[in-house]
Scaffold this active site. Structure first.
Site, short mmCIF file in Angstrom:
data_model
loop_
_atom_site.label_atom_id
_atom_site.label_comp_id
_atom_site.label_asym_id
_atom_site.label_seq_id
_atom_site.Cartn_x
_atom_site.Cartn_y
_atom_site.Cartn_z
N GLU A 289 0.71 -1.19 -0.12
CA GLU A 289 0.07 0.15 -0.08
C GLU A 289 0.86 1.29 0.06
O GLU A 289 1.06 1.93 1.17
CB GLU A 289 -0.90 0.27 1.26
CG GLU A 289 -2.04 -1.22 1.03
CD GLU A 289 -2.94 -0.80 2.16
OE1 GLU A 289 -2.87 0.03 3.13
OE2 GLU A 289 -4.27 -1.62 2.08
N GLU A 381 -5.97 -7.40 -1.06
CA GLU A 381 -6.46 -7.25 0.37
C GLU A 381 -7.71 -6.52 0.58
O GLU A 381 -7.94 -5.43 -0.12
CB GLU A 381 -5.27 -6.75 1.21
CG GLU A 381 -5.50 -6.57 2.43
CD GLU A 381 -4.37 -5.68 3.26
OE1 GLU A 381 -3.29 -5.70 3.11
OE2 GLU A 381 -5.00 -4.64 4.00
C1 IDC Z 1 -2.97 -4.09 10.37
C2 IDC Z 1 -3.02 -5.20 11.20
C3 IDC Z 1 -3.15 -5.11 12.76
C4 IDC Z 1 -1.53 -4.46 12.59
C5 IDC Z 1 -1.17 -3.36 11.64
C6 IDC Z 1 0.06 -3.03 11.76
O1 IDC Z 1 -4.52 -5.63 11.03
O2 IDC Z 1 -3.03 -6.24 13.35
O3 IDC Z 1 -1.27 -4.04 14.05
O4 IDC Z 1 -1.64 -3.72 10.33
O5 IDC Z 1 0.51 -2.05 10.68
C7 IDC Z 1 -4.14 -2.42 5.48
C8 IDC Z 1 -2.81 -2.76 5.70
C9 IDC Z 1 -2.58 -3.80 6.70
C10 IDC Z 1 -3.55 -3.67 7.99
C11 IDC Z 1 -4.81 -3.47 7.83
C12 IDC Z 1 -5.85 -3.02 8.77
O6 IDC Z 1 -2.19 -3.21 4.28
O7 IDC Z 1 -1.21 -3.99 7.00
O8 IDC Z 1 -3.33 -4.48 9.05
N1 IDC Z 1 -4.98 -2.48 6.55
O9 IDC Z 1 -5.63 -1.86 9.33
N2 IDC Z 1 -4.44 -1.49 4.76
C13 IDC Z 1 -6.01 -1.01 5.13
C14 IDC Z 1 -5.99 -1.77 6.21
#
Ligand code: IDC
Length: 463
Positions: A289, A381
């Protein structure tokens, strides 16, 4: 008729004083027809579909040539062939999977190009040197076979994938949709990816793919490149053993500029691409991202990383992240046009779109609907919840999204196949301490919805 043409060809060869040895394997087609259609046009650029029908004998290996009448017309990106331009002549040479063109068969190609003047249609189409004037001679129509669902695993049915126009196609050159799951960060949830959980994912969940989320920061790859590379490879093998595709996700997130990790990406992808080059189940996702960074910077990154992958693994599909957390720019107030107007210079690639159902709704769905006819998209994702990965599940929005992706045949991976203590996880906390990954008791609300969506039959076309 065919015999007569073959005889003519022999006579012509003899008359030119050539020996049989000089006749290339790719013999000249006796005729061909080209349907050239500009499918979209924008300021200074356009996209065109080029359907080539072989009206002669079957050929194994072919080159399509044509002339661009206006000096301002310059080839950008092409697909389903190796494209090049020399002066005003454009050439498209077959790829491995479409080298054979039977009598009456069609090669479905496409290209983008820039133009400055009136954008006249190309002229002087030839196939293996023979002029494509065949509009009067129609080939015997071959009935279109009804797709019959294949039996076997997703990889055994579909084989090596490639991008065809805006779709992902299987070895029968038919568009398919892959539906599956993303791991959580493998640095935190390694225990969720063992024999039992992956058996359940392939069989109980009927998942087509496993996305392997390898964070680069946050205690990820940068802390132990060799260790993480080897963990990714072993998950690729575990997916392969169960007939699932493996999406290798270079999970950049913070910092948002993928160029921060450019050297790491080159090192990582050179290694995993060389190691997995002979496998049919690997897809590369080069930047999770990108955020706080321009499309131009992302495109520059992609144009440096993709050649590294291609050098080792030439035929694998590569997926490129987009601006604004892979929102095609929408979360930054932009939209898909920045990609459409300035695509990455590479073939066999797709673009990433991510959404979280509770945070991203109609504006984002509208962007995907528009973009889907112009760009190959993969939702590598998504969550059924808010963009934090937590909060309440938004069933209505999640369902609207999944219906849209099904309708557009856009592949997807859900965040996450894990027991993380957050509502986006499909398992309740503690599930990964046991070996039950299928019964309804271990599923969260999101898990139940997602399992019901991805476990339905795929009906992949096999002809
Ligand atoms: C989130 C995980 C969370 C973690 C965090 C760390 O769900 O447990 O603590 O990352 O950076 C994304 C990202 C993905 C995120 C997810 C939810 O690609 O890494 O995971 N998210 O926030 N993009 C939008 C949402």
């Amino acid at each position: 008729m065919k015999r007569f043409l073959a005889l003519l060809a022999t006579c012509a060869t003899a008359a030119l004083g050539l020996t049989a040895l000089t006749v290339p394997e790719a013999v000249a087609a006796a005729g061909c027809k080209v349907d050239y259609t500009v499918t979209s046009q924008w300021q200074g650029g356009f996209q065109a579909g080029v359907k080539v029908t072989n009206l002669g004998d079957a050929v194994t290996g072919w080159t399509l040539r044509f002339s661009l009448p206006d000096a301002g017309q310059k080839l950008g990106q092409g697909w389903n062939a190796n494209w090049s331009q020399s002066g005003s002549t454009v050439s498209a040479v077959n790829l491995d999977w479409n080298r054979t063109l039977a009598t009456g068969a069609v090669a479905d190609l496409g290209l983008t190009a820039t133009f400055t003047g009136a954008n006249p249609k190309p002229t002087a189409f030839t196939l293996n040197g023979v002029a494509c004037t065949g509009s009067t001679v129609e080939p015997t129509p071959t009935p279109t076979p009804t797709p019959s669902p294949g039996t076997g695993t997703p990889v055994s049915i579909n084989g090596q994938l490639h991008v065809c126009g805006v779709n992902l196609c299987n070895r029968y050159n038919r568009p398919i949709q892959l539906r599956g799951m993303s791991t959580h960060g493998i640095q935190w949830f390694a225990k969720c990816y063992d024999t039992a959980s992956l058996d359940a994912l392939a069989k109980g969940w009927n998942s087509d793919l496993l996305r392997i989320a390898m964070y680069v920061q946050e205690s990820g790859y940068e802390t132990d490149p060799a260790g993480f590379t080897s963990r990714v490879n072993s998950l690729v093998d575990m997916a392969e053993a169960r007939g699932m595709y493996a999406l290798i996700d270079f999970h950049t997130l913070t910092p948002g500029d993928p160029n921060y990790n450019l050297e790491r990406a080159k090192t990582f992808f050179a290694s995993v691409a060389a190691r997995n080059a002979d496998k049919k189940n690997v897809i590369y996702e080069i930047a999770n991202e990108p955020n706080g960074v321009s499309w131009t910077a992302i495109k520059n990154y992609a144009e440096q990383v993709i050649p590294v992958i291609r050098a080792a693994d030439p035929d694998a599909v590569v997926i490129v992240g987009t601006r604004g957390w892979s929102s095609l720019g929408v979360s930054d107030g932009s939209n898909e046009s920045e990609v459409v107007n300035n695509p990455v210079k590479a073939t066999n690639i797709m673009y990433t779109f991510h959404f979280y159902a509770e945070s991203h709704k109609d504006t984002y769905r509208a962007a995907v609907s528009r973009a889907a006819s112009q760009l190959p998209l993969f939702v590598t994702e998504f969550g059924t919840v808010s963009a934090t990965g937590g909060g309440a599940m938004d069933r209505a929005s999640a369902t609207a999204w999944l219906d849209l992706l099904d309708q557009l045949k856009i592949g997807y991976a859900n965040w996450t196949y894990s027991d993380a203590p957050e509502s986006s996880a499909v398992f309740k906390p503690g599930t990964c301490n046991g070996s039950d990954y299928s019964s309804s008791g271990v599923l969260t609300e999101s898990g139940a919805l997602i399992k019901s969506r991805i476990s339905t039959p795929d009906n992949f076309p096999t002809s």
